[in-house]
Enzyme design. Sequence first.
Site, short mmCIF file in Angstrom:
data_model
loop_
_atom_site.label_atom_id
_atom_site.label_comp_id
_atom_site.label_asym_id
_atom_site.label_seq_id
_atom_site.Cartn_x
_atom_site.Cartn_y
_atom_site.Cartn_z
N LYS A 111 -7.87 -11.54 -1.69
CA LYS A 111 -9.12 -10.18 -1.52
C LYS A 111 -8.67 -9.30 -2.16
O LYS A 111 -9.16 -8.03 -2.03
CB LYS A 111 -8.69 -9.75 0.34
CG LYS A 111 -8.74 -10.88 0.94
CD LYS A 111 -8.93 -10.28 2.23
CE LYS A 111 -9.93 -11.08 3.89
NZ LYS A 111 -9.45 -10.66 4.71
N LYS A 192 -14.04 -22.05 0.91
CA LYS A 192 -14.18 -21.70 2.02
C LYS A 192 -15.30 -20.75 3.13
O LYS A 192 -15.45 -19.79 2.13
CB LYS A 192 -12.49 -21.24 3.32
CG LYS A 192 -13.08 -19.76 3.46
CD LYS A 192 -11.65 -19.92 3.96
CE LYS A 192 -11.53 -18.05 4.13
NZ LYS A 192 -10.96 -17.32 5.34
N LYS A 195 -17.24 -15.70 6.47
CA LYS A 195 -18.54 -14.47 6.77
C LYS A 195 -18.46 -12.99 6.47
O LYS A 195 -19.48 -12.54 5.96
CB LYS A 195 -18.29 -13.63 8.66
CG LYS A 195 -16.90 -13.23 7.77
CD LYS A 195 -15.93 -12.88 9.89
CE LYS A 195 -14.80 -12.38 10.15
NZ LYS A 195 -14.25 -12.89 10.67
P1 AMP Z 1 -11.54 -14.61 10.69
O1 AMP Z 1 -12.63 -14.44 10.72
O2 AMP Z 1 -10.29 -14.30 8.75
O3 AMP Z 1 -10.48 -13.63 11.46
O4 AMP Z 1 -10.96 -15.74 10.89
C1 AMP Z 1 -10.85 -15.95 12.55
C2 AMP Z 1 -9.98 -17.32 12.69
O5 AMP Z 1 -11.48 -18.49 11.98
C3 AMP Z 1 -8.81 -17.87 11.82
O6 AMP Z 1 -7.87 -19.00 12.77
C4 AMP Z 1 -9.14 -18.78 10.19
O7 AMP Z 1 -8.14 -19.26 9.97
C5 AMP Z 1 -10.55 -19.61 11.09
N1 AMP Z 1 -11.50 -19.52 10.39
C6 AMP Z 1 -12.42 -18.56 9.07
N2 AMP Z 1 -13.09 -19.82 8.03
C7 AMP Z 1 -12.88 -20.59 8.47
C8 AMP Z 1 -12.82 -22.09 8.16
N3 AMP Z 1 -14.51 -21.74 6.53
N4 AMP Z 1 -13.22 -22.55 8.04
C9 AMP Z 1 -12.11 -23.11 9.06
N5 AMP Z 1 -11.12 -22.46 9.83
C10 AMP Z 1 -11.86 -20.92 9.66
#
Ligand code: AMP
Length: 328
Positions: A111, A192, A195
Amino acid sequence: MPRVLSGIQPSGQLTLGNYIGAIQNFVKLQETHECFFMVVDLHAITVPQEPAALREQTEAVAALFIAAGIDPNKASVFAQSHVAPHAELGWLFTTLAYMGELERMTQFKDKSSGKDSVGAGLFVYPTLMAADILLYNADLVPVGDDQKQHLELTRDLAQRFNQRYGDMFTVPQPYIPKVGARIMSLDDGTKKMSKSNPNPASYIALLDPPDVIRKKISRATTDSGREVKFNPAEKPEVSNLMSIFSHCADLTLEEIEARYEGQGYGAFKKDLAEAVVSKLEPLQKRYAEIRSSGEIHDILKQGAENVSVIAHQTLREAKERMGFLLPR
Ligand code: AMP
Ligand code: TRP
């Protein structure tokens, strides 16, 4: 009952990656565990957020939790900023962490790379996450693969505190799905699905309308071959689509390979799109109902009330052990 805690940032539209990697497991675990699910708004502000958008997204993520099947009578759903001890314990852990271990965090490196100015909050982000988990002495933390390193740091900080000030914190375990822990971007099988990717064609948002989902999947990158085979090293894009299919249609990877043997990608992608659309349809319908009812405010209020007592008790005990003079 063993305790589960996890959180998701309200920093944009939740994606199918969030759902498969994390939220699906939240829904499963609420049946067998005492569960705490948070919208981590204090984490979201480690990168700039527009105030109105932050407010809207916080409500939206909470509503998506419920729409995805989290039952507020079984699990506590709350906003991180509604429970003040998160920030305070976060500070205590910031003072326990070393620069070196924070510099090693790959999410920070990703990031911050190439940026002229990087917020200090982004750097200490993992110490706040440790506080989130340790405040409740959670046993299990369901997350996607990208959070594994933060969990390791949380375990180290818990052990460091316990060693210095006497055993107090539970050392938590990660809970990571076997298939789908890292759903990849639709336009690049090595990144990955996220969003925060500026290209919306790279992800499927949970609230994308059916036609948008169909279009995104039909345009998703695949290799030049035509075999539907699970081989993440050589066929990362097709393998990723297979993982998504497996979750949405409840099929094993072998079943998918058998079904599309000799058929090429066309039929596979078409069925995949329909599987994703039907998986998300009920969620989208419930989401609209929840948002229009306004019930999310009561759910968040109740959730924060449920967890506050534990959070304040843990914080008090940690401060006492560290030598703070407690008000009498
Ligand atoms: P975040 O969007 O970074 O707040 O992530 C929230 C949760 O979703 C965390 O447990 C991440 O590890 C999971 N997560 C986010 N993106 C992915 C992805 N592309 N594949 C699997 N898990 C994800
Ligand atoms: N860092 C996590 C992410 O970006 C979100 C998070 C914050 C979290 N606090 C948490 C996850 C506590 C699990 C437990 O995905």
